[in-house]
Design an enzyme around this catalytic site. Sequence first.
Site, PDB file in Angstrom:
ATOM      1  CG  HIS A 131      -3.076  -3.771   2.916  1.00  0.00           C
ATOM      2  ND1 HIS A 131      -2.021  -3.254   3.644  1.00  0.00           N
ATOM      3  CD2 HIS A 131      -3.835  -2.719   2.555  1.00  0.00           C
ATOM      4  CE1 HIS A 131      -2.141  -1.941   3.716  1.00  0.00           C
ATOM      5  NE2 HIS A 131      -3.236  -1.588   3.056  1.00  0.00           N
ATOM      6  CB  CYS A 166      -0.969  -0.036   1.178  1.00  0.00           C
ATOM      7  SG  CYS A 166      -2.400   1.059   1.003  1.00  0.00           S
ATOM      8  CD  GLU A 207       0.068  -5.677   4.984  1.00  0.00           C
ATOM      9  OE1 GLU A 207      -0.260  -4.500   5.218  1.00  0.00           O
ATOM     10  OE2 GLU A 207       0.184  -6.145   3.832  1.00  0.00           O
TER      11      GLU A 207
END
Length: 265
Positions: free
Chosen positions: A177, A83, A179
Site C-alpha cells: 500500500h 493490494c 498510498e
Amino acid sequence: MGRSSGETYEALLSHLAPGARCTRIQPADGNRALLGSADLSQFDGVFITGSPLHLYQDSPECRRIITFMQAVFASGTPSFGSCAGLQVATVAAGGSVRSMGQRREAGFARRIFPTDAGRDHPLLRGRPPAFDAPAVHTDEVAQLPPGATLLASNSTTHVQAAEIRSEGGVFWGVQYHPEISLCEVAAALRRQSKDLIEHGLAAGQEDVERKAALVQALHEAPNRLDLAWQLGLDEQVVAQERRTLEVRNFITHLVLPARTQRARS
C-alpha cells in the site's frame, strides 16, 4: 482513521497532481451502472483501490468489479492498483488469486526486492535493492495472467509488484500500500487485532496496541529516529515522498505521456 480507500487515493492524488479532477466510483455496488470502455477512455488514469472482496469467490460484487476491470483494459486507459487492486487486474486478465492461509503481512511488507525485470522497470524507479512498505492483506496473487511481468517479490508474498497487459491496456500494480499513511497503518492494525492474535503475530490485545501506538507516534513525529528504530523502518516507509513512489512513477511514466498523446491526436 475512518477514511475510505477511495478517499485516501483522492487525497494523495491531490498532493501529487494538484488541480487534477478525481471521480470516485464503486463498481462492486449493484445499484450503480458500470462505466463502459468508451466512458473510461475519457479518463487519464484509473486507480483500483484496496477492497474486502475475495476474488476467488463467485459473488455478484466480484463479478462486477472484474467486468469493470476488463472494461478498463479495453479502454486503453492506464491503470494502477494496490493490494486488492492488483488482484482484481490479475483475475480480469486471466490469472488467479488465493487466500494466504496462515501467513500474514500485517502492518508492513519486509525486504521487498525487485526482480531482474523490476530493476529496470519505471514503476520501481528510485527504490533500493530491498525495501519495506505498508501492507495489510490476507489474500495474494496465486498465478499471474499470461504475458504479465513479475516486478517484485519477498519471502512472504511472491507477487509484490507486476505489470499486466490485456486487451490493449496496461496496468501497474503492487500488493503493498504505497498510498496509505502510517496513521492508516496503525488504524488497520487495531481493526485486525483479533486476526493478528489468532495467527500468532501478537500475544494479546496489549501487543497490538503497543505496536499500533508506535506506528501512530511515528506518523505524528516522522523525524523521531528512536521510533523508526524500534519499528525497523527507514525513509522508504517514513518519508511520504519515498513511501508513495510507485503512485508518482505511474503518473509520471504512464498517465502524463498518455494525456499528452491524447491532446495531440
